[in-house]
Structures are given as C-alpha cells and as structure tokens.
Scaffold this motif. Structure first.
Motif, mmCIF file in Angstrom:
data_model
loop_
_atom_site.group_PDB
_atom_site.id
_atom_site.type_symbol
_atom_site.label_atom_id
_atom_site.label_comp_id
_atom_site.label_asym_id
_atom_site.label_seq_id
_atom_site.Cartn_x
_atom_site.Cartn_y
_atom_site.Cartn_z
ATOM 1 N N VAL A 1 0.823 -1.228 0.000
ATOM 2 C CA VAL A 1 0.000 0.000 0.000
ATOM 3 C C VAL A 1 0.859 1.282 0.000
ATOM 4 O O VAL A 1 1.704 1.465 0.885
ATOM 5 C CB VAL A 1 -0.876 0.017 1.274
ATOM 6 C CG1 VAL A 1 -1.909 1.127 1.191
ATOM 7 C CG2 VAL A 1 -1.522 -1.328 1.515
ATOM 8 N N ASN B 1 -7.268 2.255 1.925
ATOM 9 C CA ASN B 1 -8.457 1.522 1.444
ATOM 10 C C ASN B 1 -8.256 0.030 1.410
ATOM 11 O O ASN B 1 -9.019 -0.682 0.760
ATOM 12 C CB ASN B 1 -8.762 1.962 0.004
ATOM 13 C CG ASN B 1 -9.109 3.421 -0.059
ATOM 14 O OD1 ASN B 1 -9.958 3.893 0.682
ATOM 15 N ND2 ASN B 1 -8.432 4.139 -0.941
ATOM 16 N N LEU C 1 -9.996 -0.030 -5.585
ATOM 17 C CA LEU C 1 -9.762 1.418 -5.509
ATOM 18 C C LEU C 1 -10.734 2.217 -6.357
ATOM 19 O O LEU C 1 -10.701 3.437 -6.341
ATOM 20 C CB LEU C 1 -8.323 1.727 -5.947
ATOM 21 C CG LEU C 1 -7.232 0.985 -5.168
ATOM 22 C CD1 LEU C 1 -5.855 1.273 -5.744
ATOM 23 C CD2 LEU C 1 -7.262 1.359 -3.687
ATOM 24 N N HIS D 1 -8.693 -5.453 -1.849
ATOM 25 C CA HIS D 1 -8.913 -4.018 -2.017
ATOM 26 C C HIS D 1 -9.423 -3.700 -3.406
ATOM 27 O O HIS D 1 -9.096 -4.392 -4.364
ATOM 28 C CB HIS D 1 -7.678 -3.172 -1.673
ATOM 29 C CG HIS D 1 -6.452 -3.328 -2.524
ATOM 30 N ND1 HIS D 1 -5.757 -4.512 -2.658
ATOM 31 C CD2 HIS D 1 -5.757 -2.431 -3.269
ATOM 32 C CE1 HIS D 1 -4.691 -4.326 -3.427
ATOM 33 N NE2 HIS D 1 -4.669 -3.078 -3.825
ATOM 34 N N GLU E 1 -3.966 -8.724 -7.153
ATOM 35 C CA GLU E 1 -2.510 -8.703 -6.925
ATOM 36 C C GLU E 1 -2.028 -9.903 -6.115
ATOM 37 O O GLU E 1 -0.855 -10.267 -6.182
ATOM 38 C CB GLU E 1 -2.111 -7.427 -6.174
ATOM 39 C CG GLU E 1 -2.235 -6.158 -6.988
ATOM 40 C CD GLU E 1 -1.873 -4.919 -6.180
ATOM 41 O OE1 GLU E 1 -1.645 -3.885 -6.787
ATOM 42 O OE2 GLU E 1 -1.832 -4.978 -4.925
HETATM 43 C C1 DHB Z 1 -3.342 1.416 -3.113
HETATM 44 C C2 DHB Z 1 -2.556 1.154 -4.228
HETATM 45 C C3 DHB Z 1 -2.013 -0.099 -4.418
HETATM 46 O O1 DHB Z 1 -1.182 -0.387 -5.441
HETATM 47 C C4 DHB Z 1 -2.280 -1.112 -3.556
HETATM 48 O O2 DHB Z 1 -1.786 -2.327 -3.839
HETATM 49 C C5 DHB Z 1 -3.048 -0.865 -2.436
HETATM 50 C C6 DHB Z 1 -3.592 0.396 -2.224
HETATM 51 C C7 DHB Z 1 -3.899 2.776 -2.874
HETATM 52 O O3 DHB Z 1 -3.733 3.666 -3.725
HETATM 53 O O4 DHB Z 1 -4.489 2.987 -1.801
#
Ligand code: DHB
Ligand code: FE
Length: 280
Positions: free
Chosen positions: A13, A269, A196, A194, A241
C-alpha cells in the motif's frame, strides 16, 4: 550454491510508504500496523539476505498500456524510485544484481520455458519500494541487492494463479543452479483485498483474506485453482494482486514453517497482510 532462505508475502500500500516518509508510523492510526511488522523485520535482519527478489506489479509507472509484459525481470545495475506524481519517494535507489538476474532469465527461458522479458533500464514504484521500507526501514542504502520481478496483474489477460505458482517453482530451480554462495529472499507483494475504483471502492473481505493466508501456509495448491473471476468478486479489482504471493510460495518447499503472520484493517483503502515463511 545460492540458497533461498525464506519467503515474505506483504501488501504494498502506497500510504504505508508515505507514513514512513513523513514520520507518522507511531501515530495512533499507523502504530498497530507497524507494530505488527516488527517480527518480520527482526527475522529479515537475522537472516539478512545478499539478494531480495521482489515480485511486484508496476502500477503504470515504468510500463503502461502501450507495453504490458506478463513477466519481466530487471537486469540493470541500479533501479531508481519512480516519481508517481508527488515526487520520487525519499528512498535509496536499489542496487541490482545483473549476474543473478541474467542467470534467472536464462534458467527460466531455456530450462523452464517461461518467456520472461529482460528490462535493462527501469524505475521502481511503490509496489517494490514500500515492501523494502517495511522490511528495512529508512537506511541510506538498502542492505542487500534487489532484483525486481514484475507481473502484469493490471491489464487483461493476467497470468493465472497456477502459472504464478509454477513460475515460483522454476525460480527455485534457477536459484539452486546458481553457483555463487548467495542468500536469497523472495518477496511476493500486493493484495490483500482491495478495490480502488467504481461502485465497490473500499471493498474489504477479511474472511477471504484469511482463507488466503491459511492456504499460503498449508494448502497452496488449492489457491492455484482459484480463477480471476472469483478473485475479482471476493478480493476486489486490485485484490487480484494476491496471485503474486503464489510466486513466492511456489519457490518454497512443499511444507513450510510460518515464522510470522499479521493481518490489519485498514491501511488506507486496503487490508494489509503479512506472512513470513521458511522451508520446513
Ligand atoms: C493502493 C494502491 C495499491 O497499489 C495497492 O496495492 C493498495 C492500495 C492505494 O492507492 O491505496
Ligand atoms: Fe498495488
């Protein structure tokens, strides 16, 4: 002979990197997460690898939709942190290991028929630098060499979970056929659940994340059967991922010892997951 001394699965993150860079790790929001990482740091410090192979995805930083390698390995001498829009993170550039990287490429392509791309010049984004910061803090120089291994988890069609596991098995064979005496740690990054974007932005599925953490330790073959549709539904669009952790798991022995496991929600997030494994 080179030796794989352990595997780490960790989310990557970006706000974790920002918390480190802006000295916020002891603030109430972040302290529980950073406390949960301490045993992994201690383990890493004790085994102290010569080389870390970091499996991560480039988030449209070095690559874009004009060029999307399914698997790519960094063969450069140095990898600078990428400017993702707020200036590059204040972390050192990573010293590569071109000799081992080329050996991995040769072994993967010629012995195991994995057609991995070789990348002679690349910057590395949060997907790689945040796990390094989590493991090593804020040194002036990273304490080991780093080989970036990128996986396309962004653009359809992404590789299957099983293909990732098999790539890990092939990497293990490549490490063990390298004649130099180097200690290698493999990091699989990304996940956990997650999303986004879109209507389901903010999705977290702790039950599903724990199933993955359990499976990574005791039944990784069950995870290799999971399809992308299930992953997108249960773990969210970016939760896909997590297939990169299976590259790390494929490189470990069939049965492993869990050195450390930690799960924390939220990290911005995202659900944060961490697993440290050694061969049993
Ligand atoms: C976010 C981005 C990422 O690449 C990830 O794996 C987890 C969270 C983010 O922008 O919050
Ligand atoms: Fe990511």
């Amino acid at each position: 002979m080179a030796k794989l001394v352990g595997g780490v699965g960790t989310s990557h993150v970006p706000s974790i990197g920002a918390a480190i860079d802006h000295a916020k790790t002891q603030e109430p929001y972040w302290k529980p997460l950073f406390d949960g990482v301490i045993p992994a740091r201690e383990w890493m410090n004790a085994v102290m690898p010569d080389v870390a192979i970091v499996v991560y995805n480039d988030h449209a930083s070095r690559f874009g939709l004009d060029l999307t390698p399914t698997f790519a390995i960094g063969t450069a001498d140095w990898f600078a942190p990428h400017d993702e829009g707020y200036g590059a993170r204040p972390v050192p550039a990573c010293q590569g290991d071109p000799e081992l990287a080329w050996h991995l490429a040769e072994s993967l392509i010629l012995k195991d028929e994995f057609d991995i791309a070789m990348v002679g010049e690349m910057s590395v984004d949060h997907g790689l630098t945040v796990p390094l910061s989590l493991m090593f803090g804020q040194p002036d120089q990273w304490p080991c060499r780093v080989i970036p291994l990128c996986v396309n988890v962004i653009q359809y069609p992404q590789p299957t979970a099983l293909r990732c596991f098999k790539l890990g098995q092939a990497i293990r064979r490549a490490i063990e056929s390298y004649e130099r005496d180097v200690k290698v740690v493999l990091l699989g990054t990304g996940g956990m659940s997650h999303q986004l974007q879109g209507e389901r932005a903010g999705l977290i599925n702790a039950r599903y994340d724990h199933r993955w953490l359990d499976g990574m330790v005791s039944d990784p073959l069950s995870l290799t059967k999971i399809g992308h549709t299930e992953l997108l539904r249960e773990a969210g669009s970016e939760g896909l991922e997590i297939i990169m952790w299976l590259i790390m798991r494929g490189a470990m022995s069939e049965s492993v010892r869990q050195i450390h496991r930690f799960y924390h929600v939220p990290a911005s997030n995202t659900a944060y997951g961490l697993l440290v494994l050694e061969d049993a």
